[in-house]
Write a protein that holds these residues in place. Structure first.
Motif, mmCIF file in Angstrom:
data_model
loop_
_atom_site.group_PDB
_atom_site.id
_atom_site.type_symbol
_atom_site.label_atom_id
_atom_site.label_comp_id
_atom_site.label_asym_id
_atom_site.label_seq_id
_atom_site.Cartn_x
_atom_site.Cartn_y
_atom_site.Cartn_z
ATOM 1 N N ILE A 40 31.809 23.758 -55.871
ATOM 2 C CA ILE A 40 30.864 24.652 -56.537
ATOM 3 C C ILE A 40 31.423 26.076 -56.499
ATOM 4 O O ILE A 40 31.752 26.599 -55.429
ATOM 5 N N PRO A 41 31.579 26.708 -57.678
ATOM 6 C CA PRO A 41 32.242 28.009 -57.766
ATOM 7 C C PRO A 41 31.360 29.169 -57.312
ATOM 8 O O PRO A 41 30.831 29.916 -58.132
ATOM 9 N N VAL A 42 31.204 29.305 -55.986
ATOM 10 C CA VAL A 42 30.480 30.438 -55.420
ATOM 11 C C VAL A 42 31.396 31.107 -54.400
ATOM 12 O O VAL A 42 32.449 30.564 -54.056
ATOM 13 N N ASP A 43 31.001 32.307 -53.893
ATOM 14 C CA ASP A 43 31.909 33.054 -53.025
ATOM 15 C C ASP A 43 31.662 32.781 -51.537
ATOM 16 O O ASP A 43 31.911 33.637 -50.690
ATOM 17 N N GLU A 44 31.142 31.600 -51.226
ATOM 18 C CA GLU A 44 30.989 31.202 -49.823
ATOM 19 C C GLU A 44 31.287 29.711 -49.728
ATOM 20 O O GLU A 44 31.293 28.990 -50.737
ATOM 21 N N HIS A 45 31.538 29.276 -48.484
ATOM 22 C CA HIS A 45 31.818 27.853 -48.289
ATOM 23 C C HIS A 45 31.049 27.371 -47.062
ATOM 24 O O HIS A 45 30.431 28.166 -46.351
ATOM 25 N N LEU A 46 31.103 26.066 -46.831
ATOM 26 C CA LEU A 46 30.463 25.498 -45.645
ATOM 27 C C LEU A 46 31.512 25.402 -44.556
ATOM 28 O O LEU A 46 32.553 24.765 -44.718
#
Ligand SMILES: [Zn+2]
Length: 184
Positions: A40-46
């Motif tokens: 998913i192209p967002v600026d955070e990750h899990l």
């Protein structure tokens, strides 16, 4: 058509097992965010030792739990460098192979993601497709649902997200040969 064909009969008894899985991960800066095998192209990750894919991890635990075959932490120790950044869909496939070796196949999986973000709906179809492929089931046998936590608690504060999964497994027929052969 004779009378016998119109009568209901007792179903063939197919043994089933149900397993539950839960997982949670904290958000960390820098994307993309991997969930359900989708980037998913967002600026955070899990944040996690692997790619942090909480859906894949919860489903993996549900499948293993259904036949009491351990859990994801036993299969893929987070102390093992080989598991660093690992593709969780690959781990899911390994769990499917493990239960198959014991004579069980996945029939159906249902997942709930509890998160304030990201929105699940736009990626749901793709997640279902990725999961179905790994689980060796039809897409109609995989369900992914998104819920918010109504702003409450650590999920509500956006610190991370949680996933719950339930999996139903069926005893594979020995007629198919594959089961007995793989069980050695
Ligand atoms: Zn996890």
């Amino acid at each position: 058509m004779n009378d016998a064909q119109n009568e209901y009969s007792m179903p063939v008894h197919v043994p089933t097992r149900t397993g539950i899985g839960y997982d949670s991960h904290r958000f960390a800066p820098g994307g993309p965010l991997i969930l359900g095998g989708v980037a998913i192209p967002v600026d955070e990750h899990l944040k996690g030792h692997s790619d942090g894919d909480a859906i894949a991890h919860a489903v993996t635990d549900a499948i293993l739990g259904a036949v009491a075959a351990g859990d994801i932490g036993q299969m893929f120790a987070d102390t093992d460098p080989a598991n660093a950044g690992r593709d969780s869909i690959e781990m899911l496939r390994a769990a499917v192979a493990r239960v198959r070796d014991r004579g069980w196949g996945v029939a159906q999986v249902d997942v709930t993601v509890v998160a304030e973000r990201p929105r699940i709906l736009p990626y749901r179809e793709l997640m279902v497709s990725r999961l179905a492929l790994a689980l060796e089931v039809d897409e109609q046998d995989v369900s992914v649902k998104g819920k918010t936590n109504e702003g409450m608690g650590w999920i509500g504060r956006g610190e991370g997200l949680a996933c719950m999964a339930v999996a139903t497994l069926v005893r594979l027929s020995t007629d198919q040969g594959k089961t007995d052969a793989s069980r050695g």
